[in-house]
Design a protein around this motif. Structure first.
Motif, PDB file in Angstrom:
ATOM      1  N   LEU A 104     -14.374  -4.234  31.694  1.00 20.95           N
ATOM      2  CA  LEU A 104     -14.167  -4.305  33.141  1.00 20.95           C
ATOM      3  C   LEU A 104     -14.593  -5.669  33.661  1.00 20.95           C
ATOM      4  CD1 LEU A 104     -15.658  -0.814  34.051  1.00 20.95           C
ATOM      5  CD2 LEU A 104     -13.228  -1.421  33.898  1.00 20.95           C
ATOM      6  N   VAL A 110     -12.303 -12.230  37.730  1.00 11.55           N
ATOM      7  CA  VAL A 110     -10.854 -12.363  37.898  1.00 11.55           C
ATOM      8  C   VAL A 110     -10.533 -13.720  38.509  1.00 11.55           C
ATOM      9  CG1 VAL A 110      -8.821 -11.471  39.111  1.00 11.55           C
ATOM     10  CG2 VAL A 110     -10.460  -9.871  38.086  1.00 11.55           C
ATOM     11  N   ARG A 126      -8.186 -11.107  44.994  1.00 11.27           N
ATOM     12  CA  ARG A 126      -7.796  -9.755  45.415  1.00 11.27           C
ATOM     13  C   ARG A 126      -6.342  -9.727  45.884  1.00 11.27           C
ATOM     14  NH1 ARG A 126     -12.376 -10.088  48.104  1.00 11.27           N
ATOM     15  NH2 ARG A 126     -14.147  -9.116  47.119  1.00 11.27           N
ATOM     16  N   LEU A 129      -4.005 -10.067  42.842  1.00 10.17           N
ATOM     17  CA  LEU A 129      -3.936  -8.817  42.079  1.00 10.17           C
ATOM     18  C   LEU A 129      -3.082  -7.794  42.804  1.00 10.17           C
ATOM     19  CD1 LEU A 129      -7.592  -8.391  40.757  1.00 10.17           C
ATOM     20  CD2 LEU A 129      -5.578  -9.122  39.470  1.00 10.17           C
ATOM     21  N   VAL A 134      -1.827  -4.866  40.377  1.00  8.82           N
ATOM     22  CA  VAL A 134      -2.999  -4.526  39.570  1.00  8.82           C
ATOM     23  C   VAL A 134      -4.014  -3.848  40.478  1.00  8.82           C
ATOM     24  CG1 VAL A 134      -4.882  -5.398  38.135  1.00  8.82           C
ATOM     25  CG2 VAL A 134      -2.613  -6.445  37.991  1.00  8.82           C
ATOM     26  N   LYS A 135      -4.359  -2.625  40.137  1.00 10.67           N
ATOM     27  CA  LYS A 135      -5.297  -1.840  40.945  1.00 10.67           C
ATOM     28  C   LYS A 135      -6.669  -1.789  40.287  1.00 10.67           C
ATOM     29  CE  LYS A 135      -1.724   1.161  42.901  1.00 10.67           C
ATOM     30  NZ  LYS A 135      -1.402   0.245  43.926  1.00 10.67           N
ATOM     31  N   ALA A 136      -7.671  -1.563  41.092  1.00  5.71           N
ATOM     32  CA  ALA A 136      -9.036  -1.431  40.573  1.00  5.71           C
ATOM     33  C   ALA A 136      -9.107  -0.246  39.626  1.00  5.71           C
ATOM     34  CB  ALA A 136     -10.016  -1.254  41.724  1.00  5.71           C
ATOM     35  N   ALA A 137      -9.820  -0.419  38.522  1.00  9.70           N
ATOM     36  CA  ALA A 137     -10.015   0.656  37.553  1.00  9.70           C
ATOM     37  C   ALA A 137     -11.121   1.598  38.012  1.00  9.70           C
ATOM     38  CB  ALA A 137     -10.359   0.075  36.185  1.00  9.70           C
ATOM     39  N   ALA A 150     -15.128  -3.196  43.589  1.00  7.10           N
ATOM     40  CA  ALA A 150     -14.060  -2.851  42.651  1.00  7.10           C
ATOM     41  C   ALA A 150     -14.257  -3.596  41.338  1.00  7.10           C
ATOM     42  CB  ALA A 150     -12.707  -3.203  43.250  1.00  7.10           C
ATOM     43  N   TYR A 152     -11.975  -4.278  37.562  1.00 10.35           N
ATOM     44  CA  TYR A 152     -10.613  -4.271  37.051  1.00 10.35           C
ATOM     45  C   TYR A 152     -10.636  -4.311  35.528  1.00 10.35           C
ATOM     46  CZ  TYR A 152      -9.853  -5.596  41.875  1.00 10.35           C
ATOM     47  OH  TYR A 152      -9.853  -5.604  43.243  1.00 10.35           O
ATOM     48  N   GLU A 156      -5.520  -5.547  31.867  1.00 10.82           N
ATOM     49  CA  GLU A 156      -4.484  -5.486  32.902  1.00 10.82           C
ATOM     50  C   GLU A 156      -4.391  -6.806  33.651  1.00 10.82           C
ATOM     51  OE1 GLU A 156      -5.031  -2.064  35.412  1.00 10.82           O
ATOM     52  OE2 GLU A 156      -4.624  -0.670  33.769  1.00 10.82           O
ATOM     53  N   VAL A 157      -5.539  -7.421  33.921  1.00  6.97           N
ATOM     54  CA  VAL A 157      -5.548  -8.728  34.594  1.00  6.97           C
ATOM     55  C   VAL A 157      -4.877  -9.766  33.704  1.00  6.97           C
ATOM     56  CG1 VAL A 157      -7.012 -10.599  35.466  1.00  6.97           C
ATOM     57  CG2 VAL A 157      -7.605  -8.205  35.954  1.00  6.97           C
TER      58      VAL A 157
END
Length: 175
Positions: A104, A110, A126, A129, A134-137, A150, A152, A156-157
């Motif tokens: 994470l 990021v 933000r 993303l 791309v959404k927060a995990a 948040a 991520y 995914e990033v």
């Protein structure tokens, strides 16, 4: 339905106290930097998929067929007594590859990945993303401020960065 029996505990077969303990060793002091629940789910699924039909992991116990005629272990590793070598099967699973998939990142990490360095780097990250979908995990308390922030999934990033417009072939410029 086949009768089942205990094939041994995680401790007896793998040598660690339990699945969670093994994962804890893998992530070390960085537990907050990983989605540990997702790691455990994927690790257990991978172990169950690697075991012969009818043998499975239930909590920290391995369960399998009791009757000899229900044991179909051809092609699976056997120990010195001719029994299913569960330790060898578990060792064949790449736990670190699973761990790495669930790293994470904070928004600051990021922003650094994106090369943003200004005072508004977090906000710009933000926004980027969001534009990439791309959404927060997860949302977790910040270790310094205690505010919920948040986080991520790193993979995914990085995938979004690789797939962003302008990378690779410039197909929009046809001649």
């Amino acid at each position: 339905m086949a009768t089942t029996t205990d094939y041994g505990s995680w401790l007896n077969t793998v040598g660690d106290l339990g699945v969670a303990y093994t994962i804890g060793i893998a992530v070390g002091d960085y537990e907050d930097d990983y989605d540990v629940d997702a790691i455990k789910d994927e690790y257990v699924d991978a172990i169950d998929a690697a075991l012969p039909t009818g043998v499975f992991l239930s909590g920290d116990e391995f369960i399998g067929p009791f009757h000899e005629e229900d044991r179909h272990f051809n092609g699976f590793p056997l120990d010195d007594e001719g029994e299913l070598d569960i330790a060898a099967i578990v060792e064949s699973i790449d736990l670190m590859a699973i761990v790495e998939k669930h790293e994470l990142w904070t928004i600051d990490q990021v922003a650094e990945c994106l090369g943003y360095t200004t005072a508004s780097a977090a906000g710009a990250a933000r926004k980027k993303l969001s534009s990439w979908g791309v959404k927060a995990a997860d949302h977790r308390p910040d270790s310094d401020s205690g505010r919920v922030r948040a986080v991520y999934l790193r993979r995914e990033v990085e995938a979004a960065v690789e797939a962003r417009p302008g990378q690779g072939a410039r197909t929009e410029q046809q001649t």
